[in-house]
Design a protein around this motif. Sequence first.
Motif, PDB file in Angstrom:
ATOM      1  N   THR A  96      10.860   2.209  -5.000  1.00 42.24           N
ATOM      2  CA  THR A  96      10.851   1.128  -5.352  1.00 42.24           C
ATOM      3  C   THR A  96      10.662   1.703  -6.638  1.00 42.24           C
ATOM      4  O   THR A  96      10.272   1.110  -7.643  1.00 42.24           O
ATOM      5  N   MET A  97      10.654   2.903  -6.995  1.00 45.62           N
ATOM      6  CA  MET A  97      10.741   3.222  -8.147  1.00 45.62           C
ATOM      7  C   MET A  97      11.665   4.493  -8.648  1.00 45.62           C
ATOM      8  O   MET A  97      12.081   4.192  -7.941  1.00 45.62           O
ATOM      9  N   GLY A 114      -4.913  11.193 -14.806  1.00 47.21           N
ATOM     10  CA  GLY A 114      -5.959  10.540 -15.441  1.00 47.21           C
ATOM     11  C   GLY A 114      -4.900   9.227 -15.843  1.00 47.21           C
ATOM     12  O   GLY A 114      -3.960   8.537 -15.366  1.00 47.21           O
TER      13      GLY A 114
ATOM     14  N   GLY B 168       1.238   2.163 -15.659  1.00 44.58           N
ATOM     15  CA  GLY B 168       1.985   2.994 -16.397  1.00 44.58           C
ATOM     16  C   GLY B 168       1.515   4.024 -16.973  1.00 44.58           C
ATOM     17  O   GLY B 168       2.415   5.136 -17.077  1.00 44.58           O
ATOM     18  N   LEU B 171      -2.314   8.071 -13.468  1.00 40.72           N
ATOM     19  CA  LEU B 171      -3.054   7.570 -12.080  1.00 40.72           C
ATOM     20  C   LEU B 171      -2.283   5.894 -11.790  1.00 40.72           C
ATOM     21  O   LEU B 171      -2.298   5.715 -10.591  1.00 40.72           O
ATOM     22  N   CYS B 173       0.714   5.132 -11.492  1.00 42.32           N
ATOM     23  CA  CYS B 173       1.936   5.269 -11.203  1.00 42.32           C
ATOM     24  C   CYS B 173       1.683   6.029  -9.961  1.00 42.32           C
ATOM     25  O   CYS B 173       2.277   6.490  -8.477  1.00 42.32           O
ATOM     26  N   ALA B 174       0.484   6.692  -9.457  1.00 41.31           N
ATOM     27  CA  ALA B 174      -0.044   7.873  -7.914  1.00 41.31           C
ATOM     28  C   ALA B 174       0.286   6.074  -7.447  1.00 41.31           C
ATOM     29  O   ALA B 174      -0.050   6.504  -5.976  1.00 41.31           O
ATOM     30  N   ARG B 176       1.614   3.501  -7.549  1.00 42.07           N
ATOM     31  CA  ARG B 176       2.175   2.458  -6.774  1.00 42.07           C
ATOM     32  C   ARG B 176       2.988   3.271  -5.594  1.00 42.07           C
ATOM     33  O   ARG B 176       3.980   3.248  -5.287  1.00 42.07           O
ATOM     34  N   ALA B 177       3.106   5.243  -6.150  1.00 40.29           N
ATOM     35  CA  ALA B 177       3.895   5.687  -5.238  1.00 40.29           C
ATOM     36  C   ALA B 177       3.352   5.629  -3.505  1.00 40.29           C
ATOM     37  O   ALA B 177       3.833   5.781  -3.453  1.00 40.29           O
ATOM     38  N   SER B 180       5.001   2.786  -1.979  1.00 37.81           N
ATOM     39  CA  SER B 180       6.132   2.922  -1.827  1.00 37.81           C
ATOM     40  C   SER B 180       6.533   3.642  -1.190  1.00 37.81           C
ATOM     41  O   SER B 180       7.307   3.924   0.144  1.00 37.81           O
ATOM     42  N   ASN B 181       6.026   4.958  -1.209  1.00 38.89           N
ATOM     43  CA  ASN B 181       6.479   6.287  -0.002  1.00 38.89           C
ATOM     44  C   ASN B 181       4.489   7.412   0.135  1.00 38.89           C
ATOM     45  O   ASN B 181       4.090   7.838  -0.522  1.00 38.89           O
TER      46      ASN B 181
END
Lengths: 264, 316
Positions: A96-97, A114, B168, B171, B173-174, B176-177, B180-181
């Motif tokens: 989804t990314m 961070g 954005g 952290l 993004c991590a 969201r990842a 996601s998976n």
Amino acid sequence: MLEIKEIWKTFNAGTVNEKQALRGVSLTLNDGDFCTVIGGNGAGKSTMLNAVAGTWPVDSGSISIGGTNVTHLPEYKRAPYIGRVFQDPMLGTAPTMQILENLALAARRGQRRGLSWGVTKAEKTRYQEMLQKLDLGLEDRLTSKVGLLSGGQRQALTLLMASLQKPKLLLLDEHTAALDPKTAAKVLELSDRIVAESHLTTMMVTHNMKDAIAHGNRLIMMYDGRIVIDVSGEEKKKLTVPQLLELFSKVSGSDEADDKLLLS
Amino acid sequence: MLNFINALPGAISQGLIWGIMAIGVYITYKLLDIADLTVDGSFCTGAAAFVMLFTNGVNLWLAMLAALAVGMLAGLVTGILHTFCGIPAILSGILTQLGLWSINLAIMDMKSTVAINVTNNEFLDKLLVSLRFVQDVAKGARPFYRHPILVVGLFSIALIAVLYWFFGTELGCALRATGSNQNMARAQGINTDFTKVLGLMLSNGLVALSGALLAQFQSASEINMGRGAIVIGLASVIIGQVLFSRIFHNFALKLLAVSIGAILYYIVIQAVLAMGLNANYLKLLSALVVAIFLSIPYWKGKYLRPAVKTGGARHA
């Protein structure tokens, strides 16, 4: 670079499904070794790779990567040392990314995450160039969701991601098994190129004997949770499929596995 | 009809307030892929904490900050039950929610309702939002910028901006990842247990904040105010997705869609009430609406598949 000492692993211990998957596996890979791993179904190939990656803890034995003992580290703490490509193309990327975000996540593998931006502008151009080299037309689709890509495109992307932050060890777990022959050949070629370019120490599990012989500088065969054949250097270069089969029946004391290996 | 139109500004304000809760639900349900039932409890925890502090003379913003903090604490508990104790996410949420019912009562001095004394103008003036402000602005008794729609609207936009920034970052993004998976996230060195706990805390913090706003709006905190919150949150997320998924691709716009979804939900509720439905049937109605909207994607996949060739030449 990789040192596996006498690792044992039993699944479902104490139940009717008890399975001794690894029975005292020891293996040492030198810096820059490209080792292919073959064996029938249930021989312990993927189990060995998962043990190294830390998917679950081993029952006994030790594993160290580049001199660091990782035996008791959880999966995410081993990530700084290890790049991985899985058999299932779905496993290696976040569907989804965006392609861009996936690459940026991989570029930070093993680093503290961070509150600075997840993707920087400088990275964007860098990835674009890298994707151009893959020659899959992905360079114009940086902001597409990875879920829209084909299996082959995903595996190629996962390979690129695994090598972005140079790993001490690259684990390829039958990463072409789910692809059609043409795509598989292309991904395999790409793997060779990436391994050579970055001089990566690599373990590649495969079902294909020809591939196992054609790639890398070392070949091991597993049977019943053990490493039964280990050839390298000149000896491996001269190896043929019939020779390998003969070797195997000698070691395993039967030829029942021949079909398994040839047919799969 | 006139009733409905008169009630509209109030409904929109209330929708905006619930929208903040729905954004919290969006974080767990959509980004982390966890259905977190803690919200039914943490919504009231936020309200209770706020009302108790505020009525005892604590500064409004400090009291709201405290509501945010107790909500995050509730999320932390669910997160620990889920990751450290290995309890399935849904069950962890139910356990926390159940426990919170007692805690909420304890916070409110074992009373099921604690009111903010809004007949006291000094108290009323200090509030950020109140249903009374809707009428006051209409009558001209208060300046337009005290109107709840404007205040909560701006508040929501500020929250969305902060969340947009956060998701954005590395952290974010991590996090969201992880949703996601998980396998991929761990292979990239992300501690997925940590990101899940963080997501649950963030989500419940927002939910509690929304509770604190609703307590101000209706000038009371009440033990049952969070019951069914998860369903309202899901309804808002789904309505927003169904209506705007084709035009809103940016993350901030997706959050905005959730907020709009909540507003639409409250307008519909208001309309149904204006048509004479007994208010006691509202929960049944909400459950039905959400059940239907959740089924649509499944039915679409099952019965409305794109036409493909099947059968063809038979060789055997």
